[in-house]
Design an enzyme around this catalytic site. Structure first.
Site, mmCIF file in Angstrom:
data_model
loop_
_atom_site.group_PDB
_atom_site.id
_atom_site.type_symbol
_atom_site.label_atom_id
_atom_site.label_comp_id
_atom_site.label_asym_id
_atom_site.label_seq_id
_atom_site.Cartn_x
_atom_site.Cartn_y
_atom_site.Cartn_z
ATOM 1 N N LYS A 1 31.501 69.744 24.001
ATOM 2 C CA LYS A 1 30.840 68.456 24.369
ATOM 3 C C LYS A 1 29.528 68.868 24.496
ATOM 4 O O LYS A 1 28.961 69.698 24.663
ATOM 5 C CB LYS A 1 31.542 68.433 25.880
ATOM 6 C CG LYS A 1 31.062 66.940 26.563
ATOM 7 C CD LYS A 1 31.713 66.783 27.807
ATOM 8 C CE LYS A 1 31.373 65.326 28.669
ATOM 9 N NZ LYS A 1 32.203 65.612 29.868
ATOM 10 N N SER B 1 35.058 61.178 30.541
ATOM 11 C CA SER B 1 33.759 61.316 29.735
ATOM 12 C C SER B 1 33.785 62.122 28.244
ATOM 13 O O SER B 1 32.930 62.131 27.496
ATOM 14 C CB SER B 1 32.543 61.657 30.541
ATOM 15 O OG SER B 1 32.784 62.837 31.127
ATOM 16 N N SER C 1 37.131 63.980 34.031
ATOM 17 C CA SER C 1 36.569 63.627 32.619
ATOM 18 C C SER C 1 37.075 64.654 31.710
ATOM 19 O O SER C 1 36.924 64.695 30.012
ATOM 20 C CB SER C 1 34.943 63.928 32.666
ATOM 21 O OG SER C 1 34.376 62.805 33.049
#
Lengths: 487, 93
Positions: free
Chosen positions: A79, A154, A178
Site C-alpha cells: 500500500k 482504504s 481498511s
C-alpha cells in the site's frame, strides 16, 4: 489455474522443485498487470525492473542450492503509505506526490530480507481516510468482480491487485477496517493484527493508536506466512509489543473441536443487508459442523463505536498531519508571501476534501472548550467498548460477524454523504478501538458480489483466528473463485 | 450547529484556507457528524478512566549512545527548496 492466480505456498513448492523460476512468476504477474491494469487501476507506481532483478537473484540462489524462505521470489504489493527506499510513496495525496523515502518501513525491510519481489505501490484513499478508494487524489480503483463498483478502502488497491491476479500477496493498513472491508469486497483474505504486533515504523501515520499493518492474500496459509514475516518486536517502534512470536503456520491444523465462538447480536441486526446476514448465518452452521460451539452473545456498547471512533481517529489525524507544511518534503505552494501563508496555501491545495474534513473535525474535537465533551468523552467510551470485548473473551475464544453491512457499492454512491460512508465501517472499527486482531475471509456471495466473514480474537490471539479460518477454508471453495475481469 | 465563524476559527487552527463554498459545506457536514456524536453523552462515564492506548506499555528507554545518523544529502533530498545544508522557506517576519 494461471500462475498469477496461484498462492504463495503453491508457488514456493514449485520453486523449490524447480518446476518454475521466480523470473517466470514475476513475468506472469506483470503480464497480467499489462492485460488488466487499465480496467482495475490498482497501482500508483509499478516497480517492474526492481522486481525482475529481485526475481533473478532468487533464481540464482536456487540454482546454487541455497535454501530459500517461504516468500522468496513471491511477488508482493505494498500500500502506498509504507515507505520504500528510493520508490515514490504518495499516500495517494497531492501533498506527497513527489516524496521518495530515504529508508524502508520495517515491514518492507523484513519482506525484502525474506527476498519477496516488490511489484509496486497500491492505490488507497488519501492518507488511508475512506472506505472506497475514491478519496485517492489520483484515480479510483475498480472492483475486479464488478468494475462499476468500488474495491472498498482504504487498502482498495492492495485488495483489488490480489483479487485480479496483479500480485500474489499484498500489505494493507487498517485503522477502522481498511484491510478487512476491501478484502471482503474483493473476495480475498485480510488480517488486521493485534495493535503492537506489527511494527508501524515507516508507515505514514493516520491515527497512531489505531493503525496496524497486515496481510491481504488469497488464502489463510499465505496470510500466516506473511504475518510470520512481518510480525514481531521492532526497537524502532516504541509501541511495538515485546512478545514471543509463534510460527503461525503451526495453527493450520484444521481442528477446531470445542472452540467457543460468540456471535454478537449487535452485528447481525438493523443496518445489515439481509443477504449478508443470510450468508453469515449459513456459515455459522459450517463452524458448528466442524465441532465449534457457537452461540449468540452481546457487545452492548457497539452503537457508540462509530462516533467514538470518528472523534478519536480524526483528533489523532489532525495532530499527525500537522507535519505536512511544505518545508521538508512534498508539495509546496510557491507563490506565498510569508511562511504562514505558505503553510495555509500548501495544505489547502495539497489535501483533498475528506482529509480536510477530518483535520477540521479532529481539530474541533481537541480545541479549547470541546476537549472534554468530545475527545475525552470518546476516550472514556473507548474504555467501555474494550471492556465489552474483555467480558466476551472471558467466555469465548473467538467472535464471529459480518465484515461490512453490505457487499461492494457503486462508485459515487456514497461520496456526497460522509456519514453514510462512515457507516460502512460499523462492523470493523470497534476492533481497532479495542486493539484486538480480526480477519476477513471469503464466505460466499450476495447478488454475485463477495461477502466476507469476520473472526475476532483475543489480543495476540492471531493463532486461534488462523486456526478457525483455515478449518473453515478447508470446507469451502470461495477462496478458489476468481473474478470475471476480462483478461 | 457549527457556525461559519467556528469553521473559520478551526480552519485557522488547522492551517487550512477554505473557500466560501467549503466553509458552508463543512459547517453542515461537521454539524451532522457532531450531532451523531451527541449519542455519546447518553452514557454515564463519570467513573470510567479514558483509554488513550490499548497496550500496557510504559515509556521505552534506551541507552544514550551516539549512533549513525542519516546523511545530510539524504535528509535534504526531498526539500522543496534549500540553501547549502538548510531547508529554505519564505520570510518569517
Amino acid at each position: 489455474m494461471e500462475l498469477y492466480y496461484l498462492t504463495a505456498h503453491q508457488l514456493h513448492d514449485m520453486l523449490i522443485k524447480k518446476e518454475i523460476s521466480a523470473e517466470e512468476i514475476t513475468r506472469a504477474v506483470f503480464g497480467r498487470i499489462d492485460a488488466v491494469e487499465d480496467k482495475i487501476r490498482a497501482y500508483v507506481t509499478l516497480t517492474r525492473e526492481t522486481a525482475e532483478r529481485q526475481a533473478r537473484a532468487v533464481d540464482k540462489s536456487i540454482a546454487m542450492g541455497e535454501k530459500i524462505a517461504p516468500l522468496a521470489g513471491i511477488p508482493i504489493a505494498f500500500k502506498d503509505n509504507m515507505c520504500t527506499a528510493g520508490v515514490r510513496t504518495t499516500c495517494a495525496s497531492k501533498i506527497l506526490y513527489n516524496f521518495v523515502p530515504p529508508y524502508n518501513a520495517t515491514v518492507v525491510q523484513r519482506l525484502t530480507e525474506a527476498r519477496s519481489v516488490m511489484t509496486g505501490k497500491t492505490n488507497m484513499d488519501e492518507f488511508a481516510m475512506g472506505s472506497s478508494t475514491e478519496n485517492s487524489a489520483f484515480f479510483t480503483t475498480c472492483n475486479p468482480w464488478d468494475t462499476d463498483r468500488v474495491p472498498g478502502g482504504s487498502s482498495g488497491g492492495s485488495a483489488a491487485a490480489v483479487a485480479a491476479g496483479e500480485t500474489i500477496v499484498a500489505l494493507g493498513s487498517d485503522t477502522g477496517g481498511s484491510i478487512r472491508q476491501p478484502a471482503s469486497y474483493c473476495g480475498v483474505v485480510g488480517l488486521k493484527p493485534t495493535y503492537g504486533s506489527v511494527s508501524r515504523f515507516g508507515l505514514v501515520a493516520y491515527a497512531s493508536s489505531l493503525d496496524q499493518i497486515g496481510p491481504i492474500t488469497r488464502d489463510v496459509t499465505d496470510c500466516a506466512l506473511v504475518f510470520n514475516t512481518i510480525s514481531g518486536h521492532d526497537p524502532q517502534d516504541s509501541t511495538s509489543a515485546p512478545y514471543n512470536q509463534p510460527d503461525y503456520t503451526s495453527y493450520l491444523t484444521g481442528d477446531i473441536k470445542g472452540l467457543k465462538i460468540g456471535v454478537p447480536k449487535e452485528y447481525m441486526g438493523e443496518g445489515i443487508d439481509p443477504a449478508v446476514r443470510e450468508v453469515i448465518r449459513e456459515n455459522v452452521n459450517v463452524f458448528t459442523g466442524l465441532g465449534a460451539e457457537v452461540e449468540e452473545t452481546s457487545l452492548p456498547h457497539s452503537e457508540y463505536a462509530l462516533p467514538a471512533y470518528y472523534l478519536l481517529a480524526t483528533a489523532e489525524a489532525s495532530s499527525n498531519l500537522a507535519r505536512y507544511d511544505g518545508v521538508r518534503y512534498g508539495y509546496r505552494n510557491e507563490e506565498a508571501e510569508d511562511i504562514v501563508d505558505m503553510f495555509m496555501k500548501t495544505r489547502s491545495e495539497g489535501f483533498g476534501a475528506e482529509v480536510k474534513r477530518r483535520i477540521m473535525l479532529g481539530t474541533y474535537a481537541l480545541s479549547a472548550g470541546y476537549y472534554d465533551a468530545y475527545y475525552n468523552k470518546a476516550q472514556k467510551v473507548r474504555t467501555l467498548i474494550k471492556a465489552d470485548f474483555d467480558r466476551a473473551f472471558a467466555k469465548y475464544d473467538l467472535l464471529l460477524s459480518p465484515v461490512a453491512p453490505g457487499p461492494a457499492f457503486k462508485r459515487g454512491e456514497k461520496m456526497d454523504d460522509p456519514l453514510q460512508m462512515y457507516m460502512v465501517d460499523i462492523c470493523t472499527l470497534s476492533i481497532n478501538l479495542a486493539g484486538i486482531p480480526a480477519i476477513s475471509i471469503p464466505a460466499g456471495f450476495a447478488n454475485k458480489l463477495p461477502v466476507g466473514l469476520q473472526l475476532m480474537g483475543k489480543p495476540f490471539g492471531e493463532g486461534d483466528i488462523l486456526r478457525a479460518a483455515y478449518a473453515f477454508e478447508q470446507t469451502t471453495d470461495h477462496h478458489h473463485l476468481v473474478p470475471g475481469v476480462a483478461s | 450547529m457549527i457556525s461559519l465563524k467556528e469553521v473559520e476559527h478551526v480552519a485557522l487552527l488547522g492551517r487550512l484556507e477554505l473557500t466560501e463554498e467549503e466553509k458552508k459545506l463543512y459547517s453542515k457536514q461537521l454539524s451532522d457528524i457532531l450531532e451523531h456524536a451527541r449519542k455519546l453523552q447518553d452514557l454515564d462515564t463519570a467513573n470510567v478512566p479514558p483509554t488513550s492506548h490499548v497496550l500496557p506499555l510504559q515509556n521505552v528507554f534506551r541507552e544514550d549512545r551516539p549512533g549513525e545518523h542519516m546523511a545530510t544529502e539524504k535528509v535534504l533530498a526531498n526539500a522543496p527548496d534549500r540553501q547549502d545544508d538548510y531547508f529554505k522557506v519564505p520570510r518569517i517576519l
